[in-house]
Design a protein around this motif. Structure first.
Motif, PDB file in Angstrom:
ATOM      1  N   SER A  85       0.833  -1.201   0.000  1.00 22.55           N
ATOM      2  CA  SER A  85       0.000   0.000   0.000  1.00 22.55           C
ATOM      3  C   SER A  85       0.866   1.249   0.000  1.00 22.55           C
ATOM      4  N   ARG A  86       1.942   1.200   0.758  1.00 21.07           N
ATOM      5  CA  ARG A  86       2.827   2.366   0.874  1.00 21.07           C
ATOM      6  C   ARG A  86       3.441   2.726  -0.469  1.00 21.07           C
ATOM      7  N   ILE A  87       3.702   1.714  -1.291  1.00 18.84           N
ATOM      8  CA  ILE A  87       4.261   1.985  -2.617  1.00 18.84           C
ATOM      9  C   ILE A  87       3.324   2.882  -3.412  1.00 18.84           C
ATOM     10  N   ALA A  88       2.017   2.648  -3.279  1.00 17.07           N
ATOM     11  CA  ALA A  88       1.033   3.450  -4.001  1.00 17.07           C
ATOM     12  C   ALA A  88       0.675   4.723  -3.253  1.00 17.07           C
ATOM     13  N   ILE A 173      -8.219   4.249  -9.018  1.00 18.17           N
ATOM     14  CA  ILE A 173      -7.709   3.279  -9.983  1.00 18.17           C
ATOM     15  C   ILE A 173      -6.632   2.392  -9.347  1.00 18.17           C
ATOM     16  N   ILE A 174      -5.690   3.021  -8.640  1.00 20.10           N
ATOM     17  CA  ILE A 174      -4.608   2.257  -8.012  1.00 20.10           C
ATOM     18  C   ILE A 174      -5.156   1.317  -6.950  1.00 20.10           C
ATOM     19  N   GLY A 175      -6.173   1.767  -6.205  1.00 13.01           N
ATOM     20  CA  GLY A 175      -6.773   0.918  -5.174  1.00 13.01           C
ATOM     21  C   GLY A 175      -7.375  -0.351  -5.751  1.00 13.01           C
ATOM     22  N   ALA A 224      -5.636   9.663  -0.199  1.00 15.77           N
ATOM     23  CA  ALA A 224      -5.574  10.728  -1.206  1.00 15.77           C
ATOM     24  C   ALA A 224      -6.322  11.957  -0.701  1.00 15.77           C
ATOM     25  N   MET A 225      -7.481  11.730  -0.084  1.00 14.90           N
ATOM     26  CA  MET A 225      -8.251  12.855   0.459  1.00 14.90           C
ATOM     27  C   MET A 225      -7.539  13.485   1.642  1.00 14.90           C
ATOM     28  N   LEU A 312       8.944   9.717  -6.671  1.00 11.58           N
ATOM     29  CA  LEU A 312       8.664   9.252  -5.311  1.00 11.58           C
ATOM     30  C   LEU A 312       8.356   7.763  -5.281  1.00 11.58           C
ATOM     31  N   LEU A 313       7.838   7.227  -6.388  1.00  9.30           N
ATOM     32  CA  LEU A 313       7.595   5.792  -6.461  1.00  9.30           C
ATOM     33  C   LEU A 313       8.911   5.023  -6.356  1.00  9.30           C
TER      34      LEU A 313
END
Length: 512
Positions: A85-88, A173-175, A224-225, A312-313
């Motif tokens: 999750s942290r990667i995204a 989308i990533i989720g 994100a929010m 950052l990725l």
């Protein structure tokens, strides 16, 4: 003459970039406007950031009552889920905070100018209307004047921030991608983490990971929010939403785990429900503040997000690999070592995230200061946040070093696991100053949009740290892993110090 020369030397000495760390150090606790601004952002942010790891600690405490195998299994799954999750999440949230802060700062001036012009013209417009109205009813004319004034003063429109809309689309989308990936690759990923097919940890770990992955879209959207709200310097709304979700999680844990007898699956279900609740609360609050529907797809800033997010990725992959590798090496030493490592790691991360609140404050304030070209405020903010970070780190080290020995029995009653946890406590406590400085330096560099340096420097740190992990875990086992993690955090703090301390990149302004 000598006095003038000494004053000149002193002024020239103060322009050395490294002196930023000591600038106005006596004011570190002063409740001036800057201090209050930092505190108003940092305190709620820190509470929100630590709320989720604390909820995970509660999960760990409940699951620890089932047995050491289940505790170790969930520990591997949580480590795996959090690191993927942290990667995204990390690139998305960090970029969103900076972009929203910049856009909000730059957009604020325009409405204020227009509003002031409108207020100046309001009496003139009211007089013109009066000339056209019958003069029999004076009160009616006053009412018209009042209505004109009210029209200009109370008209509030939702903000249009393109970065906010972009962040939500990308997060959703990533989720979904993360959910599909974790469900389809759960077993191979656990095998990579050292949970082999013949391990008693495999079944509970796989069940927990698959169920937990169903909450990935909610996790990505909610964070994100949170990045959007941080850009607005509003960290209270995410705090309230996070607390509501985590209280729900804690309340549902014993119900699902023990009453419904779902075991580790019940813990995962409770966590997923809490994450969707957080997302709903944040979205409900955000739509009141921001117009999330852009006029067209051209107004979205996917290219800007992708460019800086990619940097950052790379950085977060390097960071993630180090932490994931350490968990994997602990798992390979057996359930006892992994269970102890899980407890120490969760405490280490939960407490260290208090410093991330300062990092969030530094990033949000600095992004606005750089957007306004207010470099004096940028210098003052960087100095204050660094000094507060060091004080916080020393305080956390003292608290954990003296008090943690008395609370470890909350997590397990297994004698062997408790023995290893007590060995890990000195490392958890001693690394806190390094952790806080590392996180604070990250926030400061992100606020300056120095994403390229942050990415490249952490790749170098990760390479060195991975070598240390492999060598020291083989030679020193559980202790070796924690020595390597201490080296890793020390290097992270050093590279952050190096950029600002030498006044390079975005921080050349410190030389002026």
């Amino acid at each position: 003459m000598a006095e003038k020369e000494s004053m000149y030397w002193l002024g020239d000495w103060r322009r050395i970039p490294i002196c930023t760390f000591f600038k106005d150090a006596r004011l570190v606790f002063k409740a001036d406007s800057l201090g209050r601004e930092i505190l108003s952002i940092a305190l709620p942010a820190a509470m929100a950031l630590t709320a989720d790891p604390i909820a995970s600690l509660v999960d760990t405490a409940f699951i620890g009552q089932i047995g050491p195998v289940e505790l170790a299994a969930v520990g591997v799954s949580i480590a795996l889920f959090n690191q993927i999750s942290r990667i995204a999440i990390f690139p998305l949230v960090s970029v969103t905070t900076s972009f929203v802060a910049e856009e909000d700062t730059l957009n604020e001036a325009c409405p204020l100018v227009e509003k002031s012009k409108c207020l100046e013209e309001a009496p003139i417009m009211a007089d013109e209307i009066k000339e056209l109205m019958p003069r029999k009813d004076t009160g009616g004319n006053d009412q018209i004047l009042d209505l004109v004034g009210i029209d200009f003063k109370v008209e509030h429109k939702r903000k249009h921030i393109p970065s906010a809309s972009s962040a939500l689309v990308i997060g959703g989308i990533i989720g979904l991608i993360q959910t599909m990936f974790l469900i389809s690759a759960a077993k191979p990923l656990l095998n990579y983490m050292g949970v082999t097919s013949d391990s008693p940890m495999l079944s509970p770990a796989q069940n927990y990971l698959i169920l937990r992955s169903l909450g990935a879209p909610a996790v990505l959207l909610s964070l994100a929010m949170q990045g959007i709200f941080r850009g607005f310097k509003d960290t209270k709304t995410p705090l309230y939403a996070t607390l509501a979700g985590d209280v729900t999680n804690i309340a549902l844990d014993p119900l699902f785990i023990f009453v419904f007898r779902l075991g580790v699956s019940g813990a995962a279900i409770a966590h997923v429900i809490s994450q969707y609740l957080i997302s709903v609360i944040l979205l409900w609050s955000l739509v009141k503040k921001v117009d999330l529907i852009p006029p067209s797809i051209k107004h979205l800033q996917f290219d800007r997000f992708l460019k800086n997010g990619f940097l950052l990725l790379i950085r977060v992959i390097a960071v993630t690999f180090c932490v994931t590798l350490s968990a994997s090496l602990a798992a390979r030493q057996g359930p006892t070592s992994m269970a102890a490592f899980q407890v120490c790691l969760q405490i280490w991360l939960a407490v260290s995230l208090l410093a991330d609140g300062l990092a969030v404050a530094g990033q949000a304030i600095l992004a606005g200061a750089f957007a306004n070209k207010d470099y004096e405020k940028a210098k003052a903010t960087a100095s204050r946040v660094i000094q507060l970070g060091l004080v916080l780190g020393l305080a956390l080290a003292f608290i954990l070093g003296t008090g943690l020995h008395f609370g470890v029995k909350l997590f397990t009653e297994d004698v062997n696991v408790l023995h290893l946890i007590r060995i890990g406590i000195p490392f958890v406590a001693a690394t806190q100053p390094l952790n806080t400085l590392a996180f604070v330096f990250d926030g400061i560099n992100f606020g300056a949009s120095d994403f390229a340096y942050s990415a490249i420097s952490l790749v170098v740190v990760a390479i060195v740290s991975i070598i240390c992990l492999l060598i020291l875990s083989s030679a020193g086992g559980f202790v070796g892993i924690w020595i390597a993690l201490t080296i890793y955090m020390g290097l992270r703090a050093f590279v952050g110090f190096l950029r600002i301390g030498t006044g390079s990149g975005a921080w050349e302004l410190l030389r002026s």
